[in-house]
Design a protein around this motif. Structure first.
Motif, PDB file in Angstrom:
ATOM      1  N   PRO A 121      -8.290 -24.726  10.833  1.00  0.00           N
ATOM      2  CA  PRO A 121      -6.946 -24.852  11.372  1.00  0.00           C
ATOM      3  C   PRO A 121      -6.105 -23.604  11.200  1.00  0.00           C
ATOM      4  N   SER A 122      -6.685 -22.512  10.756  1.00  0.00           N
ATOM      5  CA  SER A 122      -5.841 -21.331  10.546  1.00  0.00           C
ATOM      6  C   SER A 122      -6.575 -20.059  10.931  1.00  0.00           C
ATOM      7  N   THR A 123      -5.770 -19.049  11.233  1.00  0.00           N
ATOM      8  CA  THR A 123      -6.274 -17.720  11.525  1.00  0.00           C
ATOM      9  C   THR A 123      -5.621 -16.771  10.533  1.00  0.00           C
ATOM     10  N   THR A 124      -6.397 -15.855   9.980  1.00  0.00           N
ATOM     11  CA  THR A 124      -5.876 -14.919   8.997  1.00  0.00           C
ATOM     12  C   THR A 124      -5.652 -13.566   9.660  1.00  0.00           C
ATOM     13  N   TYR A 125      -4.436 -13.038   9.483  1.00  0.00           N
ATOM     14  CA  TYR A 125      -4.089 -11.724  10.017  1.00  0.00           C
ATOM     15  C   TYR A 125      -3.955 -10.729   8.870  1.00  0.00           C
ATOM     16  N   GLN A 126      -4.265  -9.498   9.148  1.00  0.00           N
ATOM     17  CA  GLN A 126      -3.957  -8.404   8.238  1.00  0.00           C
ATOM     18  C   GLN A 126      -3.043  -7.474   9.023  1.00  0.00           C
ATOM     19  N   TRP A 127      -1.941  -7.106   8.422  1.00  0.00           N
ATOM     20  CA  TRP A 127      -1.005  -6.253   9.139  1.00  0.00           C
ATOM     21  C   TRP A 127      -0.316  -5.316   8.168  1.00  0.00           C
ATOM     22  N   ARG A 128       0.213  -4.256   8.722  1.00  0.00           N
ATOM     23  CA  ARG A 128       1.030  -3.346   7.927  1.00  0.00           C
ATOM     24  C   ARG A 128       2.081  -2.718   8.830  1.00  0.00           C
ATOM     25  N   PRO A 129       3.296  -2.574   8.271  1.00  0.00           N
ATOM     26  CA  PRO A 129       4.363  -1.925   9.043  1.00  0.00           C
ATOM     27  C   PRO A 129       4.130  -0.423   9.134  1.00  0.00           C
ATOM     28  N   GLN A 130       4.635   0.167  10.183  1.00  0.00           N
ATOM     29  CA  GLN A 130       4.544   1.614  10.396  1.00  0.00           C
ATOM     30  C   GLN A 130       5.921   2.127  10.802  1.00  0.00           C
ATOM     31  N   ILE A 131       6.286   3.312  10.316  1.00  0.00           N
ATOM     32  CA  ILE A 131       7.515   3.987  10.735  1.00  0.00           C
ATOM     33  C   ILE A 131       7.074   5.259  11.460  1.00  0.00           C
ATOM     34  N   VAL A 132       7.499   5.402  12.712  1.00  0.00           N
ATOM     35  CA  VAL A 132       7.069   6.526  13.542  1.00  0.00           C
ATOM     36  C   VAL A 132       8.287   7.351  13.951  1.00  0.00           C
ATOM     37  N   ASN A 133       8.193   8.671  13.786  1.00  0.00           N
ATOM     38  CA  ASN A 133       9.238   9.578  14.256  1.00  0.00           C
ATOM     39  C   ASN A 133       9.142   9.610  15.777  1.00  0.00           C
ATOM     40  N   LYS A 134      10.206   9.200  16.465  1.00  0.00           N
ATOM     41  CA  LYS A 134      10.150   9.107  17.928  1.00  0.00           C
ATOM     42  C   LYS A 134      10.071  10.468  18.609  1.00  0.00           C
ATOM     43  N   ARG A 135      10.628  11.495  17.991  1.00  0.00           N
ATOM     44  CA  ARG A 135      10.595  12.830  18.596  1.00  0.00           C
ATOM     45  C   ARG A 135       9.195  13.421  18.549  1.00  0.00           C
ATOM     46  N   THR A 136       8.518  13.268  17.411  1.00  0.00           N
ATOM     47  CA  THR A 136       7.196  13.884  17.238  1.00  0.00           C
ATOM     48  C   THR A 136       6.045  12.924  17.516  1.00  0.00           C
ATOM     49  N   GLY A 137       6.327  11.608  17.450  1.00  0.00           N
ATOM     50  CA  GLY A 137       5.268  10.616  17.625  1.00  0.00           C
ATOM     51  C   GLY A 137       4.389  10.448  16.399  1.00  0.00           C
ATOM     52  N   VAL A 138       4.768  11.070  15.294  1.00  0.00           N
ATOM     53  CA  VAL A 138       3.957  11.052  14.077  1.00  0.00           C
ATOM     54  C   VAL A 138       4.418   9.921  13.161  1.00  0.00           C
ATOM     55  N   GLU A 139       3.441   9.174  12.633  1.00  0.00           N
ATOM     56  CA  GLU A 139       3.748   8.130  11.652  1.00  0.00           C
ATOM     57  C   GLU A 139       4.107   8.804  10.335  1.00  0.00           C
ATOM     58  N   ILE A 140       5.231   8.387   9.747  1.00  0.00           N
ATOM     59  CA  ILE A 140       5.638   8.988   8.481  1.00  0.00           C
ATOM     60  C   ILE A 140       5.025   8.179   7.332  1.00  0.00           C
ATOM     61  N   PRO A 141       4.780   8.835   6.182  1.00  0.00           N
ATOM     62  CA  PRO A 141       4.174   8.138   5.052  1.00  0.00           C
ATOM     63  C   PRO A 141       5.091   7.038   4.515  1.00  0.00           C
ATOM     64  N   THR A 142       4.492   5.924   4.174  1.00  0.00           N
ATOM     65  CA  THR A 142       5.218   4.819   3.527  1.00  0.00           C
ATOM     66  C   THR A 142       4.433   4.408   2.284  1.00  0.00           C
ATOM     67  N   GLN A 143       5.159   3.879   1.321  1.00  0.00           N
ATOM     68  CA  GLN A 143       4.516   3.353   0.119  1.00  0.00           C
ATOM     69  C   GLN A 143       4.890   1.879   0.003  1.00  0.00           C
ATOM     70  N   LEU A 144       3.921   1.073  -0.389  1.00  0.00           N
ATOM     71  CA  LEU A 144       4.181  -0.334  -0.660  1.00  0.00           C
ATOM     72  C   LEU A 144       4.850  -0.441  -2.011  1.00  0.00           C
ATOM     73  N   VAL A 145       5.991  -1.125  -2.068  1.00  0.00           N
ATOM     74  CA  VAL A 145       6.724  -1.293  -3.315  1.00  0.00           C
ATOM     75  C   VAL A 145       6.163  -2.507  -4.035  1.00  0.00           C
TER      76      VAL A 145
END
Length: 150
Positions: A121-145
């Motif tokens: 009855p369930s589906t398991t997802y794995q996900w992570r947020p991303q922050i991307v600089n819109k001017r360069t298109g580059v994902e900036i580093p993030t740390q999980l708190v």
């Protein structure tokens, strides 16, 4: 002029819906310390998919009610607590991430999601947020708190 009941039955729900939805318009969240600064000296984070990614907290503070598609932040380090909506009954602990932003830059909140286990009855997802600089298109580093340090 006499209003026909059929017209009233049709127009009234539409009018009420428009009035209610106008209060749900997207708006701008202004982070702590941004009030006295010119917009050009701020960093902007856009959440263009706020029906999927819900920012719950900014820098450890509840961000308030409503849909925000634009977050104005001071330059430097910030934290976001983010929830991902994948469907009714979905459960999980929203992660908090830390990231750095620069003045005058615009960033976009995105996410990477994949199905890890599909089934009834369930589906398991794995996900992570991303922050991307819109001017360069580059994902900036993030740390999980870690939970204990929130």
């Amino acid at each position: 002029m006499k209003i026909q009941p059929r017209l009233l039955n049709f127009a009234l729900p539409i009018g009420i819906s428009i009035a209610c939805l106008s209060g749900c318009a997207t708006s701008t969240y202004k982070g702590l310390g941004t009030e006295a600064l010119p917009v050009a000296s701020l960093a902007v984070l856009e959440n263009n998919d706020h029906m999927k990614t819900n920012i719950i907290e900014v820098d450890g503070r509840h961000r308030g009610n409503g849909f925000f598609n634009r977050y104005e932040l001071t330059p430097g380090s910030h934290t976001l607590k983010i929830d991902l909506y994948v469907g009714i009954g979905a459960r999980g602990t929203p992660p908090t991430i830390r990231f750095d932003v620069a003045a005058g830059e615009t960033y976009e909140l995105r996410y990477m999601a994949k199905v890890v286990e599909f089934g009834y009855p369930s589906t398991t997802y794995q996900w992570r947020p991303q922050i991307v600089n819109k001017r360069t298109g580059v994902e900036i580093p993030t740390q999980l708190v870690p939970v204990a340090s929130r």
